[in-house]
Design a protein around this motif. Sequence first.
Motif, short mmCIF file in Angstrom:
data_model
loop_
_atom_site.label_atom_id
_atom_site.label_comp_id
_atom_site.label_asym_id
_atom_site.label_seq_id
_atom_site.Cartn_x
_atom_site.Cartn_y
_atom_site.Cartn_z
N ALA A 119 -90.18 -8.19 69.47
CA ALA A 119 -89.16 -7.44 70.21
C ALA A 119 -88.14 -8.40 70.83
O ALA A 119 -86.97 -8.07 71.00
N SER A 120 -88.57 -9.61 71.17
CA SER A 120 -87.66 -10.59 71.77
C SER A 120 -86.79 -11.27 70.73
O SER A 120 -85.65 -11.63 71.02
N HIS A 121 -87.31 -11.46 69.55
CA HIS A 121 -86.63 -12.37 68.62
C HIS A 121 -86.16 -11.75 67.31
O HIS A 121 -85.58 -12.44 66.47
N TYR A 122 -86.44 -10.47 67.13
CA TYR A 122 -86.06 -9.85 65.86
C TYR A 122 -84.58 -9.51 65.84
O TYR A 122 -84.05 -8.91 66.77
N TYR A 123 -83.90 -9.89 64.80
CA TYR A 123 -82.52 -9.50 64.59
C TYR A 123 -82.34 -9.21 63.12
O TYR A 123 -83.12 -9.66 62.29
N ALA A 127 -89.38 -16.28 61.53
CA ALA A 127 -88.00 -16.15 62.00
C ALA A 127 -87.84 -14.97 62.94
O ALA A 127 -86.93 -14.93 63.75
N SER A 134 -89.59 -16.17 66.66
CA SER A 134 -89.21 -17.40 67.36
C SER A 134 -87.70 -17.57 67.29
O SER A 134 -87.02 -16.87 66.56
N PRO A 135 -87.17 -18.51 68.06
CA PRO A 135 -85.71 -18.69 68.04
C PRO A 135 -85.16 -19.14 66.69
O PRO A 135 -84.04 -18.80 66.34
N LYS A 178 -78.54 -13.99 69.36
CA LYS A 178 -79.91 -14.38 69.71
C LYS A 178 -79.88 -15.47 70.77
O LYS A 178 -80.62 -15.41 71.77
N ARG A 186 -78.93 -14.13 74.17
CA ARG A 186 -80.05 -13.44 74.80
C ARG A 186 -81.09 -14.43 75.34
O ARG A 186 -81.55 -14.31 76.47
#
Lengths: 306, 306
Positions: free
Chosen positions: A151-155, A173, A176-177, B21, B24
């Motif tokens: 949820a934090s890193h998905y794009y 991917a 993580s950043p 990303k 954020r």
Amino acid sequence: PDNIGRSVIYLSQQAHHSIAKAIRIAGLGECRVRYVPLDKRYRIVAAVLEKQVRQDKKSGLNPFLVVASAGTTDTGAVDPLHEIGKITAKHKLWYHIDAAYGGFFVLTKEGKKKLKGIERSDSLSIDPHKGLFLPYGLGAVLVKDGSKLRASHYYTAHYLQDAPEQSEELSPAELSPELTKHFRGMRLWLPLKLHGLKPFRACLEEKLLLAKYFHAEVQKLGFECEIEPELSVVVYRYVPKKGDANIFNKKLLEEVVADGRVFISSTMLKGKFTLRFACLSFRTHLKTVDTLLNVLKEKVRKIEKG
Amino acid sequence: PDNIGRSVIYLSQQAHHSIAKAIRIAGLGECRVRYVPLDKRYRIVAAVLEKQVRQDKKSGLNPFLVVASAGTTDTGAVDPLHEIGKITAKHKLWYHIDAAYGGFFVLTKEGKKKLKGIERSDSLSIDPHKGLFLPYGLGAVLVKDGSKLRASHYYTAHYLQDAPEQSEELSPAELSPELTKHFRGMRLWLPLKLHGLKPFRACLEEKLLLAKYFHAEVQKLGFECEIEPELSVVVYRYVPKKGDANIFNKKLLEEVVADGRVFISSTMLKGKFTLRFACLSFRTHLKTVDTLLNVLKEKVRKIEKG
């Protein structure tokens, strides 16, 4: 952003500086940071932590994160991981444990007991280049609930539409950043695959034994040890009959390092210049520790003679 | 935190998703993001950017960051770097250029012209695993004023007191999030040292020529190219005499990829499913491009036959 100023992070004053750095990088620099009082062995006092959390909640603040250490850098202190875990669970706080230095001692019988409660963390930082004696570049954060990482890193993006459809296997991917990365995992996987856990466990047990041995022997030389070693860090200092102890120990460190046979480090504990025996190199064996004891003896004599 | 909600970031809608990303992760998610209108070639219109900055300043907002691309992912578009640089200088905004894909074309004569103004950036991201054909793990951000990096990342701690005194040479640990890291620089330094710049430049020139060649030849096969290639990305699509063009091109992509001789990718441009020729592998030579042209011809015929 309003919420940030009301949000509270609980830390030990002995937390590694990378925690403060991470808080700043993550844009949480405006959060309130409470330094929880420590016991005589530099460990968070769980009861005080809970009291602070309760008070902050009453005041309308938003406690959300507790960082504990499974082995601090300065003294190797292990916070009461199990008790803190009960508090974070009860108050629904994110529980991060910095296990970078000490986490892998969980592979030993003694370490497992001392690190009881480490499994309660929501996130855990580990450094296989320390406790697994492996190459640099393997530092990692383990997170219990992968969906939160995602949820934090998905794009997504138009130019990614040809990537394979979401499968059961999560892509690094998305967790993580980084997008493109090189294959770091090999350095961890291959040695474990080749050798199994056994030699790593034996090596960790050796470090614990060496710390105990050094702790006993250095006191026989007249050094003062404020605390029992919990893992493989021993803090010690020499208290000379006359003169400033801080100056003496600083000089002692310089003499030992200049000598070159062994390398030691130091820190400040309650204003006292203190020497550190931090034993976690795969090359450090009994012979090296005996050399250190001899060098210490020699250099103390030399400085005392003036 | 009050200031965050009033702070404004200016982006192209074609900016790589890693920018969002990063914003954020850096805790800047509450900043206002303005998507600057693009010209027909998907480049930021500098005059409109300046107008927006002026308006935002008038409204009491805090414009602070412009991100431009030296080669977008979708179409290889290069924003007007020089003009944007004049605006960021005048209005004292931080100027970041994402040169991950296209930055190294600066080594070629043509690329140098197209990337004019890249030297005006405050920070620049580069991916030597793309434009220098080197291994993964070399992505970097270059920052003009090192003291700003140090102000962001410098920390100290008691247990670091034995580290060497601050020398003229800055430590990477003080300029980046990481403390302990492995030696990534070797992968960049050694190939450049061994081969010099010449073969890298020749290889980049080849990619630009191949893009021009493909652009000309694919149109002879009846494909439509919306824009001239600026660097080494060519976007193209087939417009069939009857039926939905999006479905046709999607099918065409699947056929080409399934065939296996060449790999192509796609994106969406203004709702149009568009094929991408993104030429930046050291293995892609004239022969591969000719194979692609043949495969495209073959597959178009196959789909048209039904």
